[in-house]
Write a protein that holds these residues in place. Structure first.
Motif, PDB file in Angstrom:
ATOM      1  N   GLU A 199       5.169  14.884  -1.168  1.00  0.00           N
ATOM      2  CA  GLU A 199       4.409  13.599  -1.971  1.00  0.00           C
ATOM      3  C   GLU A 199       4.115  13.858  -3.344  1.00  0.00           C
ATOM      4  N   MET A 200       3.369  15.281  -3.260  1.00  0.00           N
ATOM      5  CA  MET A 200       3.034  15.728  -4.596  1.00  0.00           C
ATOM      6  C   MET A 200       4.319  15.878  -5.675  1.00  0.00           C
ATOM      7  N   LYS A 201       5.371  16.323  -5.238  1.00  0.00           N
ATOM      8  CA  LYS A 201       6.548  16.474  -5.913  1.00  0.00           C
ATOM      9  C   LYS A 201       7.009  15.336  -6.376  1.00  0.00           C
ATOM     10  N   ILE A 202       6.924  14.275  -5.566  1.00  0.00           N
ATOM     11  CA  ILE A 202       7.369  12.950  -5.924  1.00  0.00           C
ATOM     12  C   ILE A 202       6.614  12.354  -7.020  1.00  0.00           C
ATOM     13  N   ARG A 203       5.262  12.730  -6.922  1.00  0.00           N
ATOM     14  CA  ARG A 203       4.549  11.990  -8.011  1.00  0.00           C
ATOM     15  C   ARG A 203       4.465  12.974  -9.458  1.00  0.00           C
ATOM     16  N   LEU A 204       5.417  14.048  -9.258  1.00  0.00           N
ATOM     17  CA  LEU A 204       5.631  14.627 -10.414  1.00  0.00           C
ATOM     18  C   LEU A 204       7.033  14.103 -11.447  1.00  0.00           C
ATOM     19  N   LEU A 205       7.684  13.234 -10.705  1.00  0.00           N
ATOM     20  CA  LEU A 205       8.664  12.745 -11.094  1.00  0.00           C
ATOM     21  C   LEU A 205       8.394  11.602 -12.243  1.00  0.00           C
ATOM     22  N   ARG A 206       9.470  11.314 -13.251  1.00  0.00           N
ATOM     23  CA  ARG A 206       9.110  10.210 -14.150  1.00  0.00           C
ATOM     24  C   ARG A 206       8.545   8.923 -13.200  1.00  0.00           C
ATOM     25  N   PRO A 207       7.515   8.226 -13.795  1.00  0.00           N
ATOM     26  CA  PRO A 207       7.244   6.900 -13.115  1.00  0.00           C
ATOM     27  C   PRO A 207       8.400   6.311 -12.732  1.00  0.00           C
ATOM     28  N   GLU A 208       9.290   5.984 -13.880  1.00  0.00           N
ATOM     29  CA  GLU A 208      10.381   5.178 -13.600  1.00  0.00           C
ATOM     30  C   GLU A 208      11.474   5.409 -12.459  1.00  0.00           C
ATOM     31  N   HIS A 209      11.347   6.802 -12.400  1.00  0.00           N
ATOM     32  CA  HIS A 209      12.300   7.454 -11.387  1.00  0.00           C
ATOM     33  C   HIS A 209      11.672   7.344 -10.246  1.00  0.00           C
ATOM     34  N   ARG A 210      10.378   7.698 -10.065  1.00  0.00           N
ATOM     35  CA  ARG A 210       9.554   7.807  -8.844  1.00  0.00           C
ATOM     36  C   ARG A 210       9.559   6.406  -8.201  1.00  0.00           C
ATOM     37  N   PHE A 234       1.028  -0.949   0.034  1.00  0.00           N
ATOM     38  CA  PHE A 234       0.102  -0.019  -0.075  1.00  0.00           C
ATOM     39  C   PHE A 234       0.759   1.417  -0.193  1.00  0.00           C
ATOM     40  N   ARG A 235       1.874   1.144   0.925  1.00  0.00           N
ATOM     41  CA  ARG A 235       2.778   2.223   0.861  1.00  0.00           C
ATOM     42  C   ARG A 235       3.382   2.553  -0.322  1.00  0.00           C
ATOM     43  N   VAL A 236       3.935   1.488  -1.054  1.00  0.00           N
ATOM     44  CA  VAL A 236       4.602   1.837  -2.211  1.00  0.00           C
ATOM     45  C   VAL A 236       3.578   2.421  -3.447  1.00  0.00           C
ATOM     46  N   ALA A 237       2.522   1.754  -3.158  1.00  0.00           N
ATOM     47  CA  ALA A 237       1.328   2.274  -4.384  1.00  0.00           C
ATOM     48  C   ALA A 237       1.034   3.599  -3.953  1.00  0.00           C
ATOM     49  N   ALA A 238       0.810   3.846  -2.991  1.00  0.00           N
ATOM     50  CA  ALA A 238       0.416   5.226  -2.272  1.00  0.00           C
ATOM     51  C   ALA A 238       1.443   6.387  -2.912  1.00  0.00           C
ATOM     52  N   ARG A 239       2.857   6.195  -2.600  1.00  0.00           N
ATOM     53  CA  ARG A 239       3.984   7.243  -3.074  1.00  0.00           C
ATOM     54  C   ARG A 239       4.078   7.043  -4.499  1.00  0.00           C
ATOM     55  N   VAL A 240       3.655   5.982  -5.274  1.00  0.00           N
ATOM     56  CA  VAL A 240       3.856   6.199  -6.688  1.00  0.00           C
ATOM     57  C   VAL A 240       2.617   6.861  -7.458  1.00  0.00           C
ATOM     58  N   VAL A 241       1.451   6.210  -7.068  1.00  0.00           N
ATOM     59  CA  VAL A 241       0.084   6.610  -7.743  1.00  0.00           C
ATOM     60  C   VAL A 241      -0.633   7.702  -7.088  1.00  0.00           C
ATOM     61  N   GLY A 242      -0.394   7.849  -5.836  1.00  0.00           N
ATOM     62  CA  GLY A 242      -1.394   8.880  -4.865  1.00  0.00           C
ATOM     63  C   GLY A 242      -2.026   8.235  -3.858  1.00  0.00           C
ATOM     64  N   PRO A 243      -2.302   8.805  -2.830  1.00  0.00           N
ATOM     65  CA  PRO A 243      -3.568   8.070  -1.889  1.00  0.00           C
ATOM     66  C   PRO A 243      -4.818   7.666  -2.523  1.00  0.00           C
ATOM     67  N   GLU A 244      -5.169   8.423  -3.594  1.00  0.00           N
ATOM     68  CA  GLU A 244      -6.563   8.214  -3.980  1.00  0.00           C
ATOM     69  C   GLU A 244      -6.736   6.828  -4.699  1.00  0.00           C
ATOM     70  N   ASP A 245      -5.489   6.340  -5.230  1.00  0.00           N
ATOM     71  CA  ASP A 245      -5.636   5.242  -6.144  1.00  0.00           C
ATOM     72  C   ASP A 245      -5.060   3.918  -5.502  1.00  0.00           C
ATOM     73  N   ALA A 246      -4.265   4.286  -4.400  1.00  0.00           N
ATOM     74  CA  ALA A 246      -3.640   3.306  -3.775  1.00  0.00           C
ATOM     75  C   ALA A 246      -4.163   2.115  -3.229  1.00  0.00           C
ATOM     76  N   GLU A 247      -5.451   2.108  -2.880  1.00  0.00           N
ATOM     77  CA  GLU A 247      -6.074   1.095  -2.487  1.00  0.00           C
ATOM     78  C   GLU A 247      -6.307  -0.014  -3.794  1.00  0.00           C
ATOM     79  N   ASP A 248      -6.896   0.739  -4.782  1.00  0.00           N
ATOM     80  CA  ASP A 248      -7.117  -0.028  -6.133  1.00  0.00           C
ATOM     81  C   ASP A 248      -5.867  -0.807  -6.591  1.00  0.00           C
ATOM     82  N   VAL A 249      -4.708  -0.105  -6.543  1.00  0.00           N
ATOM     83  CA  VAL A 249      -3.670  -0.638  -7.208  1.00  0.00           C
ATOM     84  C   VAL A 249      -3.081  -1.665  -6.238  1.00  0.00           C
ATOM     85  N   SER A 250      -3.216  -1.766  -5.008  1.00  0.00           N
ATOM     86  CA  SER A 250      -2.917  -2.703  -3.847  1.00  0.00           C
ATOM     87  C   SER A 250      -3.607  -3.841  -4.516  1.00  0.00           C
ATOM     88  N   GLN A 251      -5.042  -3.791  -4.399  1.00  0.00           N
ATOM     89  CA  GLN A 251      -5.909  -4.753  -4.747  1.00  0.00           C
ATOM     90  C   GLN A 251      -5.392  -5.480  -6.086  1.00  0.00           C
TER      91      GLN A 251
END
Lengths: 198, 76
Positions: free
Chosen positions: A134-145, A43-60
């Motif tokens: 957290e928002m700035k991290i999500r501005l990184l390119r996904p592969e860097h993030r 969940f933490r990795v998902a939340a940091r990469v896609v944001g808290p809104e989508d973290a549950e869905d990505v975790s599932q």
């Protein structure tokens, strides 16, 4: 699977391996234990990469993908790395589906002077800084993030990140270096983000 | 603390200080995540084999139909 070939840590058999073996044999309770054991990091990795809104869905999504591919896990590496690799791919898919990313640069905030009144406000300020980071991290390119999150937030080894992101050690280090530079550059655009309170 | 810190530049060390706030703040998922995943896994496992069988059947029927139609077209 022969127990003599199972991955070990300091001579101890990885407890995940026994659970995986039982889950592969069809025991849903063992799979449930695996989800329990790893839900927080996934969940933490998902939340940091896609944001808290989508973290549950990505975790599932990650856990269900893992469930259906359990028979492909051979135990050559740690189960956690394998699971985080799936999480990483699920997160990238989620990001790909919602292009262009709806994340905007956080609003400009005036930097406070060193004489600013601190106290009860500082807790709120820390929370605001964390949110902006957290928002700035999500501005990184996904592969860097992902590499930055796995190393600098979750503390994974380079080797484990190599397994998760399916890349050689040298590429992990290079990508991490570029990710840090990119994030520093993003933070420096606003004095509030870059200047720590005195 | 980041294990790379000793060999890092001042800017990277400063970034590491910022990231410390994320290392200490550890969000956790809704407690309903585990039962939800397990229930979906159970349901998906139950329908997976029949769906796979139906898929194979449809594919075989489509293949057979294609052969039949192909032989009809070739007939003078």
């Amino acid at each position: 699977m022969n127990s003599s070939t199972l991955p070990t840590t300091l001579g101890k058999v990885d407890p995940d391996i026994e659970l995986v073996r039982r889950a592969q044999a069809g025991e849903l309770g063992a799979f449930e234990s695996l989800v329990e054991r790893h839900r927080d990091v996934v969940f933490r990795v998902a939340a940091r990469v896609v944001g808290p809104e989508d973290a549950e869905d990505v975790s599932q999504d990650a856990f269900l993908r893992a469930f259906h591919r359990l028979d492909r896990f051979r135990g050559e590496g740690a189960f956690r790395s394998w699971l985080l690799q799936i999480t990483h791919n699920a997160a990238l898919s989620a990001i790909g589906r919602r292009r262009p990313e709806p994340i905007e640069e956080p609003d400009e905030v005036e930097a406070e002077g060193p004489t600013a009144i601190r106290g009860p406000v500082s807790q709120l300020e820390s929370r605001e800084r964390r949110k902006r980071l957290e928002m700035k991290i999500r501005l990184l390119r996904p592969e860097h993030r992902t590499v930055l999150v796995l190393r600098d937030v979750e503390g994974l080894s380079y080797e484990e990140i190599g397994e998760v992101a399916e890349m050689p050690l040298g590429s992990v280090k290079g990508r991490l270096h570029r990710a840090r530079d990119e994030l520093i550059d993003l933070l420096r655009r606003n004095t509030y983000d870059w200047e720590l309170p005195k | 603390m980041n294990p790379d810190r000793d060999e890092a530049s001042p800017a990277t060390r400063k970034l590491d200080d910022y990231l410390e706030s994320l290392r200490t703040d550890r969000p956790s998922p809704d407690p309903a995540l585990v039962p939800s995943v397990v229930s979906k896994a159970r349901w998906q496992r139950a329908v997976r084999a029949p769906l796979h069988a139906v898929g194979m059947l449809v594919s075989a029927l489509a293949g057979g139909l294609a052969i039949l139609l192909g032989s009809e077209e070739r007939r003078p």
